[in-house]
Design a protein around this motif. Structure first.
Motif, PDB file in Angstrom:
ATOM      1  N   ARG A 133       0.866  -1.322   0.096  1.00 47.08           N
ATOM      2  CA  ARG A 133      -0.064  -0.085   0.064  1.00 47.08           C
ATOM      3  C   ARG A 133       0.728   1.181   0.015  1.00 47.08           C
ATOM      4  O   ARG A 133       0.435   2.184  -0.522  1.00 47.08           O
ATOM      5  CB  ARG A 133      -0.860  -0.047   1.239  1.00 47.08           C
ATOM      6  N   ILE A 134       2.068   1.154   0.514  1.00 50.94           N
ATOM      7  CA  ILE A 134       2.817   2.343   0.640  1.00 50.94           C
ATOM      8  C   ILE A 134       4.008   2.256  -0.707  1.00 50.94           C
ATOM      9  O   ILE A 134       4.573   3.208  -0.793  1.00 50.94           O
ATOM     10  CB  ILE A 134       3.677   2.663   1.930  1.00 50.94           C
ATOM     11  N   GLY A 135       3.836   1.275  -1.219  1.00 47.16           N
ATOM     12  CA  GLY A 135       4.779   1.107  -2.526  1.00 47.16           C
ATOM     13  C   GLY A 135       4.707   2.131  -3.766  1.00 47.16           C
ATOM     14  O   GLY A 135       5.630   2.339  -4.121  1.00 47.16           O
ATOM     15  N   LYS A 136       3.659   2.554  -3.785  1.00 47.05           N
ATOM     16  CA  LYS A 136       3.480   3.636  -4.950  1.00 47.05           C
ATOM     17  C   LYS A 136       4.367   4.656  -4.877  1.00 47.05           C
ATOM     18  O   LYS A 136       4.530   5.470  -5.903  1.00 47.05           O
ATOM     19  CB  LYS A 136       1.814   3.796  -5.108  1.00 47.05           C
ATOM     20  N   GLU A 137       4.427   5.295  -3.706  1.00 49.57           N
ATOM     21  CA  GLU A 137       5.055   6.668  -3.396  1.00 49.57           C
ATOM     22  C   GLU A 137       6.520   6.441  -2.819  1.00 49.57           C
ATOM     23  O   GLU A 137       6.829   6.861  -1.503  1.00 49.57           O
ATOM     24  CB  GLU A 137       4.485   7.586  -2.541  1.00 49.57           C
TER      25      GLU A 137
END
Ligand SMILES: [Zn+2]
Length: 221
Positions: A133-137
């Protein structure tokens, strides 16, 4: 070890006498904790001193990363302890409490740090959705990124709690409430996730509305 044994002696001599009436009652009537806490095993997180609660008040389940596998995915000590507490004890609040500088969350973000700990790698895999879930940023330095993972993991583990039939039943009847917290080692604050508005609010500042401190988990505060 000497320090621990000396502490036990001091407890028996100086502290236990004051607690004796309370323990007599707890022995006679059994435990009636009002809150279940699922927290990390980290030695820097001391729930009783953090909350001012005494014997018989908190039922605490601790493990690396305050992880709660989804019901049925991994039936073990965590599952059994939560099921027992929610079914057999008068629990009104269930708290998932993460903390800053969490080693288990570091292991989640950097698996290469724990190649010699296969059990740790398996265990933190129950938090991998938080990493996704935090991987995109991926624009943060590791420290800010870690804070984000710690916060996201608390939210994920609260979701996992909802897969427990006993939790679902008591939520429906309004008998329990779920809370997601992060304890911040560096400033002593405890922040709570506000699910309705997806933000983090400080629990230590008395004013209403509570202060939105979500920026602490994005590296902007
Ligand atoms: Zn930890």
């Amino acid at each position: 070890m000497d320090k621990i044994v000396e502490g036990i002696r001091r407890f028996r001599r100086d502290i236990y006498p004051g607690l004796k009436p309370r323990y007599d009652e707890l022995v006679k009537t059994g435990q009636k904790p009002h809150a279940l806490v699922i927290g990390c095993s980290d030695s820097r997180v001391a729930f009783e001193s953090l909350t001012g609660c005494g014997p018989g008040e908190l039922f605490i389940v601790r493990n690396a990363g305050n992880i709660i596998p989804q019901y049925g995915k991994y039936m073990g000590g965590v599952t059994a302890s939560i099921e027992f507490a929610v079914t057999a004890l008068p629990i009104r609040d269930v708290i998932v409490c993460g903390h800053t500088h969490c080693g288990a969350m570091s292991a989640l973000l950097k698996p290469e740090m724990s190649t010699d700990m296969p059990a740790v790698q398996k265990w933190v895999s129950f938090a991998r959705q938080a990493k996704r879930r935090i991987g995109k940023e991926h624009t943060h330095v590791f420290d800010a990124h870690l804070r984000e993972a710690i916060a996201e993991n608390v939210k994920l583990q609260v979701e996992h709690l909802r897969t427990y039939p006993c939790i679902e039943k008591k939520l429906k009847s309004g008998e329990i409430r779920l809370h997601g917290w992060v304890y911040e080692l560096e400033n002593g604050d405890v922040v709570e996730h506000d699910e309705t508005n997806n933000r983090w609010l400080s629990l230590t500042e008395p004013e209403e509305p509570k202060r939105d401190v979500s920026g602490r988990f994005r590296g902007t505060e």
